[in-house]
Motif scaffolding. Sequence first.
Motif, PDB file in Angstrom:
ATOM      1  N   PHE A 101      62.494  38.141  57.396  1.00  0.00           N
ATOM      2  CA  PHE A 101      63.084  36.820  57.541  1.00  0.00           C
ATOM      3  C   PHE A 101      62.784  36.329  58.949  1.00  0.00           C
ATOM      4  N   LEU A 102      62.286  35.109  59.050  1.00  0.00           N
ATOM      5  CA  LEU A 102      62.061  34.459  60.336  1.00  0.00           C
ATOM      6  C   LEU A 102      63.024  33.280  60.456  1.00  0.00           C
ATOM      7  N   LYS A 103      63.931  33.372  61.401  1.00  0.00           N
ATOM      8  CA  LYS A 103      64.858  32.276  61.723  1.00  0.00           C
ATOM      9  C   LYS A 103      64.163  31.432  62.775  1.00  0.00           C
ATOM     10  N   ARG A 104      63.791  30.164  62.387  1.00  0.00           N
ATOM     11  CA  ARG A 104      62.951  29.349  63.266  1.00  0.00           C
ATOM     12  C   ARG A 104      63.436  27.914  63.355  1.00  0.00           C
ATOM     13  N   PRO A 105      63.250  27.291  64.522  1.00  0.00           N
ATOM     14  CA  PRO A 105      63.583  25.871  64.666  1.00  0.00           C
ATOM     15  C   PRO A 105      62.727  24.979  63.761  1.00  0.00           C
ATOM     16  N   VAL A 106      61.500  25.422  63.447  1.00  0.00           N
ATOM     17  CA  VAL A 106      60.600  24.607  62.615  1.00  0.00           C
ATOM     18  C   VAL A 106      60.812  24.866  61.126  1.00  0.00           C
ATOM     19  N   GLY A 107      61.819  25.664  60.780  1.00  0.00           N
ATOM     20  CA  GLY A 107      62.109  25.982  59.383  1.00  0.00           C
ATOM     21  C   GLY A 107      62.028  27.478  59.143  1.00  0.00           C
ATOM     22  N   ASP A 108      63.062  27.995  58.530  1.00  0.00           N
ATOM     23  CA  ASP A 108      63.119  29.429  58.260  1.00  0.00           C
ATOM     24  C   ASP A 108      62.167  29.803  57.130  1.00  0.00           C
ATOM     25  N   VAL A 109      61.644  31.011  57.207  1.00  0.00           N
ATOM     26  CA  VAL A 109      60.795  31.558  56.145  1.00  0.00           C
ATOM     27  C   VAL A 109      61.154  33.019  55.946  1.00  0.00           C
ATOM     28  N   GLY A 110      60.804  33.519  54.790  1.00  0.00           N
ATOM     29  CA  GLY A 110      61.037  34.923  54.494  1.00  0.00           C
ATOM     30  C   GLY A 110      60.211  35.338  53.302  1.00  0.00           C
ATOM     31  N   GLY A 111      60.231  36.604  53.026  1.00  0.00           N
ATOM     32  CA  GLY A 111      59.482  37.124  51.892  1.00  0.00           C
ATOM     33  C   GLY A 111      59.604  38.635  51.820  1.00  0.00           C
ATOM     34  N   THR A 112      58.697  39.209  51.084  1.00  0.00           N
ATOM     35  CA  THR A 112      58.694  40.663  50.897  1.00  0.00           C
ATOM     36  C   THR A 112      57.392  41.238  51.452  1.00  0.00           C
ATOM     37  N   TYR A 113      57.437  42.527  51.716  1.00  0.00           N
ATOM     38  CA  TYR A 113      56.241  43.213  52.204  1.00  0.00           C
ATOM     39  C   TYR A 113      56.184  44.628  51.639  1.00  0.00           C
ATOM     40  N   THR A 114      54.978  45.114  51.513  1.00  0.00           N
ATOM     41  CA  THR A 114      54.732  46.529  51.290  1.00  0.00           C
ATOM     42  C   THR A 114      53.770  46.964  52.385  1.00  0.00           C
ATOM     43  N   LEU A 115      54.061  48.105  52.977  1.00  0.00           N
ATOM     44  CA  LEU A 115      53.246  48.642  54.048  1.00  0.00           C
ATOM     45  C   LEU A 115      52.814  50.047  53.679  1.00  0.00           C
ATOM     46  N   LEU A 116      51.550  50.357  53.936  1.00  0.00           N
ATOM     47  CA  LEU A 116      51.062  51.719  53.795  1.00  0.00           C
ATOM     48  C   LEU A 116      50.824  52.254  55.193  1.00  0.00           C
ATOM     49  N   PHE A 117      51.546  53.309  55.521  1.00  0.00           N
ATOM     50  CA  PHE A 117      51.410  53.971  56.814  1.00  0.00           C
ATOM     51  C   PHE A 117      50.567  55.235  56.651  1.00  0.00           C
ATOM     52  N   LYS A 118      49.797  55.524  57.683  1.00  0.00           N
ATOM     53  CA  LYS A 118      49.038  56.773  57.735  1.00  0.00           C
ATOM     54  C   LYS A 118      49.309  57.416  59.082  1.00  0.00           C
TER      55      LYS A 118
END
Length: 132
Positions: A101-118
């Motif tokens: 989640f990004l709380k921003r003056p220009v409008g908040d956005v959010g979403g989902t992620y998947t990360l692969l770590f090595k």
Amino acid sequence: MFTTTLLWAQVNKDVKEITDLMNRQTISWNKGNLDEFMTGYWNNDSLMFVGKSGLTYGYANALNNYKKNYDSAGKMGKLFFEILKVKKLSAEYCWVLGKFFLKRPVGDVGGTYTLLFKKINGKWLIIADHTS
């Protein structure tokens, strides 16, 4: 019993290292430091990033995209991660599912992620990131 305890302790240690890395990334982002934020990623041409613009390969390309899309404090805002699941796939791979989640003056956005770590040279690094 002893072997199981050791394995569980290693899984917990790895999960802690990954969540610590993501906490450091959050701090770096919120300071406006994208170069520092990117130290959690594998600095390699094979780094894979999938986002709204499609598939991108390479550390430099990913960093340049971040700098292009988040070129001001207003666009960066404040980053929050919610880790939903961490799954250790093997001694050298770990998979993470979460929300951002990004709380921003220009409008908040959010979403989902998947990360692969090595685990590379003793450090957990993101080698693939799918954020939408």
